[in-house]
Write a protein that holds these residues in place. Structure first.
Motif, short mmCIF file in Angstrom:
data_model
loop_
_atom_site.label_atom_id
_atom_site.label_comp_id
_atom_site.label_asym_id
_atom_site.label_seq_id
_atom_site.Cartn_x
_atom_site.Cartn_y
_atom_site.Cartn_z
N ALA A 87 -12.83 -35.44 -35.72
CA ALA A 87 -13.10 -36.02 -34.40
C ALA A 87 -13.99 -37.25 -34.57
CB ALA A 87 -13.79 -35.00 -33.50
N THR A 88 -14.00 -38.09 -33.52
CA THR A 88 -14.82 -39.29 -33.54
C THR A 88 -15.69 -39.34 -32.30
OG1 THR A 88 -13.28 -40.61 -34.82
CG2 THR A 88 -14.74 -41.83 -33.37
N MET A 89 -16.97 -39.56 -32.50
CA MET A 89 -17.85 -39.78 -31.35
C MET A 89 -18.71 -41.01 -31.61
SD MET A 89 -20.80 -37.42 -29.69
CE MET A 89 -21.93 -38.06 -28.47
N LYS A 90 -18.63 -41.94 -30.65
CA LYS A 90 -19.50 -43.11 -30.72
C LYS A 90 -20.42 -43.06 -29.52
CE LYS A 90 -16.13 -46.11 -32.96
NZ LYS A 90 -15.37 -47.34 -32.85
N TYR A 91 -21.67 -43.25 -29.78
CA TYR A 91 -22.65 -43.13 -28.70
C TYR A 91 -23.58 -44.34 -28.75
CZ TYR A 91 -26.22 -40.99 -25.74
OH TYR A 91 -27.09 -40.73 -24.72
N ALA A 92 -23.67 -45.07 -27.65
CA ALA A 92 -24.58 -46.22 -27.58
C ALA A 92 -25.53 -46.01 -26.43
CB ALA A 92 -23.79 -47.50 -27.38
N GLU A 93 -26.80 -46.17 -26.67
CA GLU A 93 -27.80 -45.92 -25.63
C GLU A 93 -28.73 -47.12 -25.52
OE1 GLU A 93 -29.45 -41.96 -25.54
OE2 GLU A 93 -31.45 -42.77 -25.24
N THR A 94 -28.78 -47.71 -24.33
CA THR A 94 -29.65 -48.86 -24.11
C THR A 94 -30.73 -48.47 -23.11
OG1 THR A 94 -27.77 -50.31 -24.47
CG2 THR A 94 -29.68 -51.29 -23.42
N HIS A 95 -31.95 -48.82 -23.42
CA HIS A 95 -33.07 -48.47 -22.55
C HIS A 95 -33.67 -49.70 -21.90
CE1 HIS A 95 -34.32 -44.19 -23.53
NE2 HIS A 95 -33.17 -44.36 -24.16
N TYR A 96 -34.15 -49.52 -20.66
CA TYR A 96 -34.99 -50.53 -20.04
C TYR A 96 -36.17 -49.82 -19.39
CZ TYR A 96 -36.77 -54.17 -17.07
OH TYR A 96 -37.61 -55.07 -16.46
N HIS A 97 -37.36 -50.21 -19.81
CA HIS A 97 -38.56 -49.49 -19.38
C HIS A 97 -39.47 -50.30 -18.48
CE1 HIS A 97 -38.31 -46.62 -23.11
NE2 HIS A 97 -37.24 -46.61 -22.37
N GLY A 98 -38.98 -51.42 -17.96
CA GLY A 98 -39.83 -52.24 -17.10
C GLY A 98 -40.86 -53.02 -17.88
N GLU A 99 -41.81 -53.61 -17.18
CA GLU A 99 -42.74 -54.52 -17.83
C GLU A 99 -44.16 -53.97 -17.93
OE1 GLU A 99 -41.78 -57.09 -19.42
OE2 GLU A 99 -39.72 -57.12 -18.68
N ALA A 100 -44.37 -52.73 -17.43
CA ALA A 100 -45.74 -52.21 -17.41
C ALA A 100 -46.13 -51.48 -18.69
CB ALA A 100 -45.93 -51.28 -16.22
N GLY A 101 -45.15 -51.10 -19.47
CA GLY A 101 -45.45 -50.38 -20.71
C GLY A 101 -45.87 -48.94 -20.47
N GLY A 102 -45.57 -48.42 -19.26
CA GLY A 102 -46.03 -47.07 -18.93
C GLY A 102 -44.99 -45.99 -19.12
N VAL A 103 -44.21 -46.09 -20.16
CA VAL A 103 -43.16 -45.09 -20.38
C VAL A 103 -43.39 -44.42 -21.72
CG1 VAL A 103 -40.68 -44.71 -20.68
CG2 VAL A 103 -41.49 -46.40 -19.04
N GLU A 104 -43.21 -43.10 -21.72
CA GLU A 104 -43.16 -42.41 -23.00
C GLU A 104 -41.76 -41.83 -23.12
OE1 GLU A 104 -46.02 -39.29 -23.62
OE2 GLU A 104 -45.06 -38.72 -25.52
#
Ligand SMILES: Nc1ncnc2c1ncn2[C@@H]1O[C@H](COP(=O)(O)OP(=O)(O)OP(=O)(O)O)[C@@H](O)[C@H]1O
Ligand SMILES: [Mg+2]
Lengths: 251, 312
Positions: free
Chosen positions: B127-144
């Motif tokens: 089987a084949t699985m391709k997974y692409a994940e793009t993140h956007y966390h805003g401009e405050a830097g307040g994401v873990e």
């Protein structure tokens, strides 16, 4: 008009790692001129180009650089570029992940895809083939040099310093380079053409000969070319000139 | 604006095309906080989400032999400035199936958001699985963000994952993927991040090549500026005859940022072959000066060079 100039270099001195590389360079380039700078390997041509561009560690120890009516001697590279001065590097850098079309566009004041294509065509590279390529080391040396020239051409600078645009280019293609230089001049770009190939001299309006970090002769391209071809011989035979003036007719 | 429209807008901000999430022909899943706002199944793909206290547990099942012609689109987001989101996906890619997933994780207003992802992935035989994940966390830097995955690739299977967090702030990233690869299987992990301010990046990629002729690539492209920090641990084990693995890490540092690379290469069979290359350095001076000679200021020039490195 005798004192009309775009670039004027006065008594430029530069030492690197204790070695004197530029030893009092004087040069005046008039607007619209193609100024040919000849000189053998190691005479200081690229060093002069980096000093004019304002590269790090190329701050002159003495002397002034005047460009477009301003003293640019202590300006940053960016400031000089924004005044209209740019450099086509002798050995251009490679850029991972940067497309040719983006590389050409980033220097343009008014970005236009048509101008980018025109610039590639002006260096005899097919836009269809090259626009989407990356400016990385998969390009051949000659291709990279052409792209460098295209990038400078696309910018429409006031003064383009072309550091050996002919190196790495086969003899058959030298005409392409000469044609490009004429085209730049026709668009109003003044050109400082650095070369050590005397076949390139006919494209220049004025020529100068650099030796051991000094301009030792300026004048008619043909005369300077002959001087370079014949009189430079003693340099090779006798080795480096020891004292200023040694072996050369002074200006 | 409805919650659905709000999350679509955030999805678009992170680089996604919302039309995919609206189309009935495209398998999709939209999660905002702990609510499932949309789940679209297409023939061959079952998506079974279940809301839990702080997030969503979801089963994604691709039937054996199913061939997904259009990638499935997944959107995970938290719209408020604060919140916790736990995503617990289980992917089952049946034998001989082929599926591609494009995920966007978006926290555009985050001041204090924690996003945990704990994925279990099984890629069946051939089987084949391709997974692409793009993140956007805003401009405050307040994401873990803590993305973790345990991946099992069966004989002849292919799994690739590309994780990108290259626009906006990172905040704190603790990425940890472990892949076990059976005979003739292939795993390719790519992680890209661009940190600045006081962002902190940790990327851990582990590939265990357990079957004959299994192949693996653990690649990372990380840039850090200002006071940001990064640590990349790329581990590859060659545990079977003719297994072939490679760790490829490039990190760029500027300003007072600190980058760290720890390539770990283990070989338990003398016919396996695993290599690594890691390069950490600042932006090349000549590249920088070339772009400045075209009129770019130093900051912009550095950015162009770093983005090129991240794109390569
Ligand atoms: N950092 C340095 N330290 C010491 N010497 C240097 C340094 N950089 C250049 N030089 C020397 O300065 C001299 C001039 O070099 P430059 O590159 O300007 O020559 P050039 O005229 O451009 O030669 P070419 O035709 O080969 O391109 C050479 O002898 C070179 O070795
Ligand atoms: Mg040179």
């Amino acid at each position: 008009m005798d004192d009309e100039f775009l670039l004027k270099i006065e008594d430029l001195h530069l030492e690197r790692n204790g070695q004197k590389i530029l030893r009092g360079v004087n040069m005046t380039i008039a607007p619209g001129q193609v100024y040919g700078l000849l000189g053998r390997n190691g005479s200081g041509k690229s060093t002069l180009a980096y000093t004019l561009m304002g590269c790090a560690e190329y701050t002159p120890d003495r002397g002034r650089i005047l460009f477009a009516g301003q003293d640019i001697t202590t300006m940053s590279i960016t400031e000089r570029a924004r005044l209209g001065l740019t450099l086509a590097w002798q050995n251009p850098a490679h850029f991972e992940g940067l497309k040719v079309k983006d590389y050409l566009t980033l220097g343009m004041k008014e970005p236009s895809p048509a101008r980018v294509e025109e610039a590639l065509a002006a260096v005899a590279l097919s836009p269809q083939v090259y626009l989407e390529r990356t400016v990385n080391d998969a390009l051949s040396g000659g291709e990279r040099k052409r792209i460098e020239l295209a990038a400078v051409y696309a910018m429409r600078p006031r003064l383009a310093i072309l550091d050996e645009p002919d190196s790495g280019i086969d003899v058959l293609s030298l005409d392409d380079i000469a044609r490009l230089i004429r085209r730049m001049a026709a668009e109003g770009t003044t050109v400082l053409l650095i070369t050590h190939r005397d076949e390139m001299v006919p494209v220049a309006d004025v020529a100068a000969l650099m030796c051991e970090g000094e301009i030792v002769r300026v004048g008619e391209p043909q005369t300077v070319r002959e001087h370079y071809a014949r009189r430079c011989l003693p340099c090779e035979v006798a080795g480096p000139v020891e004292a200023p003036g040694g072996g050369y007719e002074r200006l | 604006m409805s919650d659905f429209e709000a999350i679509l807008k955030a999805y678009e901000r992170s680089g996604g095309d919302p039309n995919f999430l609206r189309s009935p022909k495209v398998a999709s899943l939209v999660i905002s906080g702990n609510r499932v706002l949309g789940a679209n199944q297409v023939p061959g793909v079952r998506i079974e989400p279940e809301e839990i206290e702080h997030g969503v547990r979801v089963k994604v099942i691709v039937e054996p032999g199913a061939q997904l012609d259009i990638p499935a689109h997944l959107c995970f987001g938290v719209i408020p400035a604060e919140g916790v989101q736990e995503i617990l996906p289980e992917f089952e890619i049946g034998d001989g199936a082929r599926a591609e997933f494009i995920a966007h994780c978006t926290f555009p207003n985050a001041v204090n958001v924690r996003h945990l992802m704990e994925a279990r992935i099984h890629v069946g035989k051939n089987a084949t699985m391709k997974y692409a994940e793009t993140h956007y966390h805003g401009e405050a830097g307040g994401v873990e963000v803590v993305p973790k995955a345990q991946v099992k690739v069966d004989e002849g299977g292919y799994y690739s994952s590309e994780f990108a967090l290259t626009t906006g702030r990172v905040g704190k990233l603790d990425f940890d993927y472990v892949v076990d690869v059976a005979a003739h299987g292939v795993a390719e992990l790519v992680a890209k991040a661009y940190g600045y301010g006081n962002d902190a990046i940790t990327v851990k990629e582990t590939i265990r090549l357990n079957g004959e002729h299994a192949r693996g690539l653990a690649k990372s492209r990380i840039a850090v500026r200002d006071e940001a920090t990064s640590e990349v641990i790329g581990a590859t084990e060659g545990n079977a005859p003719f297994a072939r693995g490679h760790v490829d890490c490039i990190e760029v540092v500027r300003d007072r940022a600190v980058a760290n690379a720890v390539p770990i290469v283990k070989v338990r069979d003398d016919r396996a072959y695993v290599t690594h290359e890691a390069a950490i350095g600042t932006v090349n001076k000549k590249e920088l000066e070339t772009l400045m000679s075209r009129g770019l200021d130093e900051e912009t020039a550095v950015d162009v060079i770093i983005r090129g490195m991240l794109a390569a």
